[in-house]
Design an enzyme around this catalytic site. Structure first.
Site, PDB file in Angstrom:
ATOM      1  N   ASP A 294     -39.391 -23.315  15.501  1.00 39.52           N
ATOM      2  CA  ASP A 294     -39.511 -22.819  14.128  1.00 39.52           C
ATOM      3  C   ASP A 294     -38.350 -23.329  13.279  1.00 39.52           C
ATOM      4  OD1 ASP A 294     -41.743 -21.414  14.942  1.00 39.52           O
ATOM      5  OD2 ASP A 294     -40.739 -19.455  14.983  1.00 39.52           O
TER       6      ASP A 294
ATOM      7  N   GLY B 237     -48.300 -18.702  21.227  1.00 35.90           N
ATOM      8  CA  GLY B 237     -48.448 -18.543  22.667  1.00 35.90           C
ATOM      9  C   GLY B 237     -47.128 -18.201  23.332  1.00 35.90           C
TER      10      GLY B 237
ATOM     11  N   ASN C  47     -44.415 -17.031  21.906  1.00 38.32           N
ATOM     12  CA  ASN C  47     -43.908 -15.745  21.425  1.00 38.32           C
ATOM     13  C   ASN C  47     -44.519 -14.580  22.191  1.00 38.32           C
ATOM     14  OD1 ASN C  47     -42.442 -17.129  19.490  1.00 38.32           O
ATOM     15  ND2 ASN C  47     -43.884 -16.704  17.832  1.00 38.32           N
TER      16      ASN C  47
ATOM     17  N   GLU D 133     -53.824 -21.553  17.915  1.00 32.17           N
ATOM     18  CA  GLU D 133     -52.978 -22.711  17.657  1.00 32.17           C
ATOM     19  C   GLU D 133     -53.189 -23.825  18.691  1.00 32.17           C
ATOM     20  OE1 GLU D 133     -49.351 -20.677  15.110  1.00 32.17           O
ATOM     21  OE2 GLU D 133     -49.000 -21.132  17.222  1.00 32.17           O
TER      22      GLU D 133
ATOM     23  N   ASN E  19     -55.180  -9.738  11.678  1.00 33.31           N
ATOM     24  CA  ASN E  19     -54.632  -8.980  10.559  1.00 33.31           C
ATOM     25  C   ASN E  19     -55.703  -8.898   9.477  1.00 33.31           C
ATOM     26  OD1 ASN E  19     -54.586 -11.418   9.079  1.00 33.31           O
ATOM     27  ND2 ASN E  19     -52.416 -11.776   9.492  1.00 33.31           N
TER      28      ASN E  19
ATOM     29  N   LEU F  31     -52.088  -4.183   9.998  1.00 30.56           N
ATOM     30  CA  LEU F  31     -51.818  -4.181   8.565  1.00 30.56           C
ATOM     31  C   LEU F  31     -50.318  -4.117   8.269  1.00 30.56           C
ATOM     32  CD1 LEU F  31     -54.822  -2.878   8.874  1.00 30.56           C
ATOM     33  CD2 LEU F  31     -54.447  -2.143   6.521  1.00 30.56           C
TER      34      LEU F  31
ATOM     35  N   GLY G 241     -46.212  -9.818  14.532  1.00 31.06           N
ATOM     36  CA  GLY G 241     -47.564  -9.744  15.076  1.00 31.06           C
ATOM     37  C   GLY G 241     -47.624 -10.197  16.522  1.00 31.06           C
ATOM     38  N   ASP G 242     -46.850 -11.229  16.860  1.00 30.20           N
ATOM     39  CA  ASP G 242     -46.819 -11.697  18.244  1.00 30.20           C
ATOM     40  C   ASP G 242     -46.176 -10.661  19.161  1.00 30.20           C
ATOM     41  OD1 ASP G 242     -48.025 -14.114  17.549  1.00 30.20           O
ATOM     42  OD2 ASP G 242     -46.103 -15.075  17.142  1.00 30.20           O
TER      43      ASP G 242
END
Length: 301
Positions: free
Chosen positions: A13, A41, A43, A139, A183, A211, A241-242
């Site tokens: 990242d 993946g 994460n 991904e 999401n 959310l 989220g991960d």
């Protein structure tokens, strides 16, 4: 706990923090630049590894310095790397803009596009068959995900699909997935003709809609239920989220019911956003037990 296998992306990242989002043709100043380990993946695998699950990671990196760094990081997080390959393409990257406690992300898949059926090891399918849960994201190529979902369905292996980045999948395939965790934006692409309420009612105990700071919705077969998020001041929401998906999967593997598994995932995510980078704030089980919101009845060792 039987095997848990994550098939997905690995990336570096590149993170820019800014107080101004540029308009078309405009140049603005950022406040900082950092690099961190990422890829959905990786994460989600690290989130599981931090909690003690010892997962298998399946994916690809390039033969470059980024790929070597990712491999070393996964080793430090107790990840099984028998199914992580090296390919000629560059290692995948994600380019993240942090602005006003939120993020915008552009993913360049590169090596992740090489997670194809032709490139998977011969014993990959045996690994899936011996897994209690297989976790996927979007991904890597869609055809790979579809083949894995079909194989797992035929062999009675549970599948969690985190459909990010969002892309359409068939209703037939959705029926074969055990847990689907979009999401709100991803939900609108998956089910463009359904409201959130209608989609949840159509897929009880399967569809789990995140959310962010509002919490997570699911349907128990009788009622729509909101499991509230824990209120914290975020430092960096990248990877929340991960972290949720990894911790939610861990709780499912520990046989929590859906509501408690979501609550456990929410707690992990609330801790993660107080660190920096997708993996930087991911908690260990010991860190989660330090929280005043940790449920003693979870009995995780």
């Amino acid at each position: 706990m039987k095997n848990v296998t994550v098939v997905g992306s690995l990336a570096i990242d590149n993170i820019i923090s800014t107080g101004v989002i540029p308009n078309s043709g405009e140049t603005v100043f950022g406040t900082s630049f950092d690099t961190a380990f990422g890829g959905k993946g990786a994460n989600q695998t690290v989130a599981l590894g931090r909690l003690g699950a010892r997962p298998f990671m399946v994916g690809a990196v390039g033969n470059d310095s980024n790929g070597k760094a990712i491999i070393e990081n996964l080793k430090k997080n107790q990840i099984n790397l028998d199914f992580v390959g090296t390919v000629p393409q560059a290692t995948g990257t994600a380019h993240i803009i942090l602005y006003d406690d939120d993020n915008r992300i552009i993913v360049v898949p590169s090596a992740n596009n090489e997670v194809t059926l032709d490139n998977l090891k011969d014993d990959f399918w045996s690994l899936l068959k011996d897994s209690e849960l297989v976790i996927l994201q979007n991904e890597i190529p869609q055809v790979t995900n579809e083949a894995i979902i079909n194989y797992c369905y035929e062999h009675h292996v549970n599948v969690l699909l985190n459909p990010a980045p969002a892309r359409k999948i068939s209703e037939e395939l959705i029926e074969k997935i055990t847990y689907l965790t979009p999401n709100e934006h991803e939900l609108s692409i998956l089910f463009p003709h359904l409201t959130r309420e209608a989609a949840l009612a159509k897929y009880p105990q399967k569809l789990v809609v995140t959310l962010g700071s509002k919490g997570v919705y699911f349907h128990d077969g009788k009622h729509e239920i909101l499991v509230p998020a824990f209120k914290v001041k975020p430092t960096d929401t990248t990877g929340a989220g991960d972290t949720f998906n990894g911790a939610f999967a861990y709780a499912i593997l520990k046989h929590l019911d859906l509501k408690n598994a979501i609550k456990f995932g929410n707690l992990a995510a609330s801790i993660s956003v107080q660190g920096f980078g997708a993996q930087g704030g991911m908690p260990t089980l010991e860190k989660m037990k330090e929280s005043e919101f940790y449920e003693k009845t979870w009995h995780f060792e």
